[in-house]
Design an enzyme around this catalytic site. Structure first.
Site, PDB file in Angstrom:
ATOM      1  N   GLN A  98     -36.165 -98.364  -6.530  1.00 17.61           N
ATOM      2  CA  GLN A  98     -36.623 -97.040  -7.700  1.00 17.61           C
ATOM      3  C   GLN A  98     -36.417 -97.940  -8.783  1.00 17.61           C
ATOM      4  O   GLN A  98     -35.030 -98.268  -9.335  1.00 17.61           O
ATOM      5  CB  GLN A  98     -35.713 -95.955  -7.525  1.00 17.61           C
ATOM      6  CG  GLN A  98     -36.854 -95.723  -8.845  1.00 17.61           C
ATOM      7  CD  GLN A  98     -36.307 -94.141  -9.237  1.00 17.61           C
ATOM      8  OE1 GLN A  98     -35.298 -93.787  -9.781  1.00 17.61           O
ATOM      9  NE2 GLN A  98     -37.186 -93.110  -8.317  1.00 17.61           N
ATOM     10  N   TYR A 179     -38.083 -90.699 -18.917  1.00 18.49           N
ATOM     11  CA  TYR A 179     -37.001 -92.256 -19.254  1.00 18.49           C
ATOM     12  C   TYR A 179     -38.556 -92.470 -19.219  1.00 18.49           C
ATOM     13  O   TYR A 179     -40.146 -92.126 -19.709  1.00 18.49           O
ATOM     14  CB  TYR A 179     -37.181 -93.188 -17.766  1.00 18.49           C
ATOM     15  CG  TYR A 179     -35.522 -91.764 -17.273  1.00 18.49           C
ATOM     16  CD1 TYR A 179     -34.708 -91.245 -18.241  1.00 18.49           C
ATOM     17  CD2 TYR A 179     -35.557 -91.095 -16.382  1.00 18.49           C
ATOM     18  CE1 TYR A 179     -33.807 -91.225 -17.872  1.00 18.49           C
ATOM     19  CE2 TYR A 179     -34.447 -90.108 -15.890  1.00 18.49           C
ATOM     20  CZ  TYR A 179     -33.500 -90.324 -16.472  1.00 18.49           C
ATOM     21  OH  TYR A 179     -32.970 -89.588 -16.598  1.00 18.49           O
ATOM     22  N   ARG A 226     -43.880 -92.497  -8.814  1.00 18.98           N
ATOM     23  CA  ARG A 226     -43.277 -91.162  -9.494  1.00 18.98           C
ATOM     24  C   ARG A 226     -43.091 -90.392 -10.786  1.00 18.98           C
ATOM     25  O   ARG A 226     -43.023 -91.248 -11.507  1.00 18.98           O
ATOM     26  CB  ARG A 226     -41.165 -91.229  -9.405  1.00 18.98           C
ATOM     27  CG  ARG A 226     -41.168 -89.914  -9.045  1.00 18.98           C
ATOM     28  CD  ARG A 226     -39.026 -90.089  -8.919  1.00 18.98           C
ATOM     29  NE  ARG A 226     -38.752 -88.377  -8.643  1.00 18.98           N
ATOM     30  CZ  ARG A 226     -37.400 -88.503  -8.078  1.00 18.98           C
ATOM     31  NH1 ARG A 226     -36.805 -88.595  -9.406  1.00 18.98           N
ATOM     32  NH2 ARG A 226     -36.773 -87.575  -7.100  1.00 18.98           N
ATOM     33  N   GLY A 316     -32.991 -84.302  -1.991  1.00 16.51           N
ATOM     34  CA  GLY A 316     -31.637 -84.731  -3.217  1.00 16.51           C
ATOM     35  C   GLY A 316     -30.398 -84.221  -2.684  1.00 16.51           C
ATOM     36  O   GLY A 316     -30.000 -85.087  -2.191  1.00 16.51           O
ATOM     37  N   ARG A 317     -30.067 -82.812  -3.872  1.00 18.74           N
ATOM     38  CA  ARG A 317     -28.868 -82.887  -3.176  1.00 18.74           C
ATOM     39  C   ARG A 317     -28.547 -82.780  -2.255  1.00 18.74           C
ATOM     40  O   ARG A 317     -27.135 -83.045  -1.997  1.00 18.74           O
ATOM     41  CB  ARG A 317     -28.250 -81.377  -4.422  1.00 18.74           C
ATOM     42  CG  ARG A 317     -28.963 -81.501  -5.711  1.00 18.74           C
ATOM     43  CD  ARG A 317     -28.250 -80.717  -7.180  1.00 18.74           C
ATOM     44  NE  ARG A 317     -29.183 -80.044  -8.162  1.00 18.74           N
ATOM     45  CZ  ARG A 317     -28.403 -79.649  -9.068  1.00 18.74           C
ATOM     46  NH1 ARG A 317     -28.398 -78.522  -8.640  1.00 18.74           N
ATOM     47  NH2 ARG A 317     -29.382 -80.067 -10.197  1.00 18.74           N
TER      48      ARG A 317
END
Length: 363
Positions: A98, A179, A226, A316-317
């Site tokens: 990424q 971002y 993404r 994810g987590r």
């Protein structure tokens, strides 16, 4: 009916299942931002995923905004990432890098006193940021000049070249979660009146030109993007988010990329100014592979795949504490809890590579 455990093709890659390990910043690359043996072990432990996406990786020094996150802008970083890709090679699991630039989600402490940059000089209104010198208030960033925008696009291209040399299967362009690229897409943070601001065409231009640069290096099917259409993380979210992201996805559809990675508005943290966009909204216009992501359980992920709104589901987590997540989901084995964040970003193996695969307990 499709399930999470059915194979699927993404570009030239035949994935063994539809479970994706989502990109997650873990802060183990050290102050020089060079990937290491510990990171290689971390990704190797999680290779039963159909697809691995690395943690966000900065394309330049200017892109830095997180302590000890990895980079991909010099030869030492390339060699470091080769440790990861070579360890994974026997598993056959594709891994995409990424590509990341933090933009205004940074601080001058990361840049020898120079301000962070963004589309426009709009300060991030949020909690304090962790810098090398402690927790600090966010600062008002400096707007990139047109010349600096071109340089930043070149940084993404060089990062794409380095990712190929490092042995990755492809790259994911990070245009989500507040971002830099997201800062150009969102009218809340993009107040420019030049060719990079104002109209939908202009706000999309930076992402478009980044992708054109990356497409000079990688084939379309080896590139993912993404986005977070409903996202409010890092103080994002504009009134025109629906118009903006429907346009963005229409444009991305033309590129025939490997996949589009969408933060799913039905999961959590979505924009509160009206009904969120959902995966099925994008499925109507995006004809390629969609990876859904955001707080999924096995049941919610299965629903997205079964109804066709997503082709793959990213977790994810749960992957932090369950390196064997696909096996646990398939067999309905219990998951280790992932609520304790105290070791997420600490150095060393604790809370990183010390989670064991599930073992049956004797009756």
């Amino acid at each position: 009916m499709k399930t999470l455990f059915d194979p699927v093709s993404v570009g030239d890659y035949n994935l063994k299942n539809r479970i994706v390990m989502a990109p997650m910043t873990r802060g183990r690359a050290g102050s020089e931002r060079i990937p290491n043996d510990l990171m290689a072990e971390y990704y190797f432990q999680r290779a039963s995923a159909g697809l691995l996406i690395t943690e966000a990786t900065v394309v330049s020094k200017q892109g830095i905004g997180w302590i000890d996150s990895p980079g991909i802008y010099n030869s030492a970083m390339v060699k470091g990432w080769q440790k990861v890709t070579r360890k994974l090679e026997p598993t056959g699991t594709p891994i995409f890098l990424q590509l990341w630039h933090c933009g205004r989600a940074s601080h001058s402490d990361f840049h020898n006193g120079d301000l962070p940059v963004s589309a426009s000089a709009v300060r991030l209104d949020g909690d304090k940021i962790h810098t090398p010198l402690g927790k600090k208030e966010y600062e008002t960033p400096r707007a990139l000049t047109n010349g600096e925008i071109k340089t930043t696009i070149d940084d993404f291209k060089k990062a794409a070249v380095n990712a190929k040399e490092a042995g990755f299967s492809g790259v994911e362009v990070h245009a989500a979660n507040g971002y830099l690229i997201n800062q150009f897409l969102d009218s809340k943070t993009n107040l420019r009146d030049d060719e990079y601001g104002g109209s939908l065409v202009n706000k999309y231009r930076f992402l478009k030109e980044v992708l054109e640069a990356v497409l000079d290096v990688w084939s379309p099917k080896q590139i993912g993007v993404r986005i977070s259409p409903n996202g409010v993380f890092n103080d994002m979210g504009s009134d025109d988010f629906k118009e903006t992201f429907m346009y963005v996805v229409e444009e991305l559809n033309k590129l025939e990329l490997g996949y589009l990675h969408i933060m799913d508005g039905l999961a959590f943290g979505f924009h509160e100014k009206g009904k969120p966009l959902i995966l099925s909204d994008f499925r109507k216009i995006y004809k390629g592979i969609i990876v859904g992501n955001c707080g999924y359980t096995k049941e919610t992920a299965e629903k997205r795949v079964a109804n066709g709104s997503a082709d793959l589901a990213a977790f994810g987590r749960p992957y932090i504490t369950n390196p064997d997540l696909p096996e646990r989901l398939k067999n309905d084995w219990p998951l280790n809890p992932s609520e304790d964040m105290s070791l997420w970003y600490t150095p060393g193996p604790e809370g990183y590579t010390d989670y064991k695969p599930y073992t049956h307990q004797p009756a």
